[in-house]
Design an enzyme around this catalytic site. Structure first.
Site, mmCIF file in Angstrom:
data_model
loop_
_atom_site.group_PDB
_atom_site.id
_atom_site.type_symbol
_atom_site.label_atom_id
_atom_site.label_comp_id
_atom_site.label_asym_id
_atom_site.label_seq_id
_atom_site.Cartn_x
_atom_site.Cartn_y
_atom_site.Cartn_z
ATOM 1 N N TYR A 231 0.862 -1.165 0.000
ATOM 2 C CA TYR A 231 0.000 0.000 0.000
ATOM 3 C C TYR A 231 0.908 1.226 0.000
ATOM 4 O O TYR A 231 1.706 1.418 0.920
ATOM 5 C CB TYR A 231 -0.911 0.014 1.229
ATOM 6 C CG TYR A 231 -2.065 -0.951 1.143
ATOM 7 C CD1 TYR A 231 -3.349 -0.511 0.821
ATOM 8 C CD2 TYR A 231 -1.882 -2.310 1.387
ATOM 9 C CE1 TYR A 231 -4.410 -1.395 0.736
ATOM 10 C CE2 TYR A 231 -2.938 -3.203 1.309
ATOM 11 C CZ TYR A 231 -4.199 -2.739 0.979
ATOM 12 O OH TYR A 231 -5.239 -3.619 0.898
ATOM 13 N N HIS A 413 -15.425 -2.015 2.305
ATOM 14 C CA HIS A 413 -13.971 -2.050 2.522
ATOM 15 C C HIS A 413 -13.622 -2.866 3.765
ATOM 16 O O HIS A 413 -14.176 -2.651 4.833
ATOM 17 C CB HIS A 413 -13.425 -0.640 2.677
ATOM 18 C CG HIS A 413 -11.926 -0.573 2.726
ATOM 19 N ND1 HIS A 413 -11.141 -0.825 1.623
ATOM 20 C CD2 HIS A 413 -11.082 -0.312 3.744
ATOM 21 C CE1 HIS A 413 -9.865 -0.688 1.958
ATOM 22 N NE2 HIS A 413 -9.808 -0.384 3.241
#
Length: 613
Positions: A231, A413
């Site tokens: 990420y 999410h």
């Protein structure tokens, strides 16, 4: 050329009755065409608006379209260098065992196509019900195009049910001839997995304003780390005195050649309470990342692989810029690099389309689900463990207008262990509608829903922690977990976060009980964090069942928050769980009529020679 002496062709003369008849015939024909157009038609079989790379090396690519009138998906699989066959299909978790497959194979002389399935040991079998229907095979100088279709639901127990949410697509390449389908050894072939949302929302594209401008939020020249999951965070600053605008659309900007590596991207706006944010360009989980970046959590845009541009409805736009709005944005990119490529450079991001002509409504984004807190945890070694977050009627009564709001999109999410997510709207003790559901987990979905003041919104997530030996706690970190649904709605209200967590006092009782039952010494002193306490729990059947039960009945702490992170006035601690007396029935798959006559077990096909387009 016509001469003067020639006779003109006589014009037909119609009687009034004939004119009226022709008029009504044409009118009827026009109405038939109009009705057909309004009812919607199936897309052409050679039109494929959606596309994802299946193979990180660029060898295999999928394009597809969705026909809602026919309840059918048309697939086009492109393979750059076909050798002796290709496997393509779907399974619950992306495994090649218990999979639903379309198979092209060659024995070295002839080629065949068929609908197959694999058992628990990965052995292939021809399906007695052939639901993958071959439409065309075409060779070009670039490679082979294989086009086929399949219904969403076939009612064949060996077939995968194509539904809203994430679909785990699998593929394999046959590099040697095989005498039969059963001779294919799955363990010995090159294969891979890709996750996409096959059933795209069936919406029309709104008209865009003429004064629209664009802005690209991109991380410049990132060297993608040589690891499977990264990420990446990058900070962006808007120009000084950037006035108020409405975002009306956004779309991905992916560096050419990295289509298979850029998994999803999000743009967050930072909290306006801070005058400045440090510039940062690096991994989101790095110890070098400034702590203040955790205050950049207001979603402006989100995209996932396989998705197209996101449009706001014509009557609403997402406001950014101007007084009371932070000029700092954070771009987050998830790189999925399963082949651990080294030295790949990337400058991907999201392109925002915005206008100074403000629309009727400011759109808002509201967070539903669980608070990011370690008091919500999943034990290790769980195949399916549920956590649930609540937006209670008490919060919606105080924070939503009496007429309610209009939800037009939803983004689910979780982090790495999330497997299923669902948000349900409940009214007066009865489940009324599903806001968004994904039985295999993925991001974006278009909805059309209007929650009212006093409604309850319940978000549940299922997690799998079979590969972990410590409890997974809630939080912002990649190895921690989330359960959140970002709902896009209008008109914007002050309610930005409607989430819950277990009452901390009841969790304290859990640690006490585990200590007494197991004769353990879990330190419960103030200096010991909840994460450390969970790490000390002996995870046996007793502690697992007690924690699961506790999350199912203990009072909750409600976060009914404004955009300033301040709660609405009211009593929000030790709130009882909403009582739901009536549940929604499970959906029943639609079964198409059986094919007649039944197709042959395998289709003999001629791959032909390479031809130019």
């Amino acid at each position: 050329m016509q001469t003067t002496g020639s006779k003109r062709s006589p014009c037909p003369r119609f009687r009034l009755r004939e004119v009226v008849s022709i008029y009504f015939t044409m009118l009827t024909l026009f109405l038939v065409i109009l009705v057909a157009a309004l009812q919607g038609t199936a897309p052409q079989e050679n039109y494929f608006p959606y596309k994802v790379p299946l193979d990180p090396r660029g060898l295999v690519e999928l394009a597809w379209n969705v026909s809602y009138p026919e309840q059918v998906v048309h697939f086009q699989v492109f393979i750059k260098e076909l050798k002796f066959g290709l496997l393509f299909g779907m399974s619950d978790r992306g495994d090649f065992e218990n999979a639903d497959l379309a198979v092209l194979w060659s024995d070295g002389h002839s080629s065949y196509f068929g609908d197959a399935w694999s058992d628990q040991k990965g052995h292939l079998h021809m399906d007695s019900q052939q639901d993958y229907q071959l439409l065309s095979v075409r060779r070009t100088p670039e490679g082979l195009y294989l086009v086929f279709k399949r219904a969403f639901s076939t009612c064949d127990p060996k077939d995968y049910l194509i539904e809203d949410g994430t679909v785990h697509l699998i593929y394999g390449i046959l590099e040697k001839p095989v005498p039969s389908l059963q001779a294919i050894n799955i363990s010995a072939i090159y294969k891979g997995l890709q996750r996409v949302q096959l059933l795209k929302p069936n919406i029309t594209t709104p008209e865009l304003p003429r004064d629209m401008k664009t802005m690209e939020i991109r991380a410049p020249d990132v060297v993608i780390p040589s690891q499977e999951t990264t990420y990446w965070c990058y900070m962006v600053q808007l120009p000084d005195d950037f006035p108020r605008h409405h975002i009306v659309m956004y779309e991905p900007v992916v560096t050419a050649g990295n289509d298979a590596l850029v998994h999803h991207m999000e743009v967050f706006q930072c909290a306006a309470q801070f005058d400045s944010f440090p510039h940062y360009n690096g991994p989101c989980d790095s110890k070098m990342k400034p702590e203040r970046l955790n205050y950049c959590r207001h979603v402006l845009a989100a995209w996932a692989m396989g998705a197209q541009a996101f449009y706001y409805p014509e009557e609403a736009g997402l406001a950014f810029g101007g007084p009371g709005s932070s000029k700092y944005l954070r771009l987050e990119i998830h790189y999925h690099n399963p082949l651990v490529f080294q030295g790949r450079h990337d400058s991907s991001g999201i392109r925002l389309y915005y206008t100074a002509s403000l629309r009727r409504y400011d759109a808002g984004i509201m967070e539903l689900g669980l608070v990011y807190t370690p008091v919500m945890a999943i034990p290790p070694g769980e195949t399916e463990f549920f956590l649930t977050g609540y937006c209670t009627d008490k919060c919606t009564q105080v924070a939503l207008p009496p007429a309610g709001i209009h939800i037009f999109a939803s983004q689910l999410h979780t982090h790495l262990t999330g497997r299923k997510v669902v948000t349900v709207l409940s009214r007066e003790g009865s489940e009324r509608e599903i806001v968004n559901a994904d039985n295999h987990y993925s991001p974006h979905f278009q909805v059309d829903l209007s929650p009212l003041s006093g409604d309850v919104l319940i978000t549940s997530c299922a997690y799998n922690t079979e590969d972990r030996d410590q409890a997974t706690v809630g939080g912002f970190g990649i190895m921690e977990e989330m359960c959140v649904n970002y709902v896009h709605y209008y008109p914007q209200t002050q309610l930005e976060l409607c989430k819950s967590s277990i009452d901390p006092g009841y969790l304290h009782r859990f640690f006490n009980l585990v200590n007494r039952f197991n004769d353990e010494e879990i330190c419960m002193c103030p200096q010991t964090s909840v994460t450390q306490q969970f790490a000390s729990v002996p995870w046996n059947a007793f502690s697992r069942d007690v924690l699961k039960s506790l999350y199912g009945f203990a009072p909750i702490s409600m976060h009914c928050n404004k955009s300033s992170a301040v709660r609405f006035p009211g009593e929000w601690e030790k709130q009882p769980l909403p009582q739901i007396a009536k549940m929604l029935p499970a959906p029943i798959p639609h079964c198409p009529p059986p094919l007649a006559p039944p197709p042959p077990p395998a289709v003999l096909i001629n791959l032909g020679k390479t031809t130019a387009d």
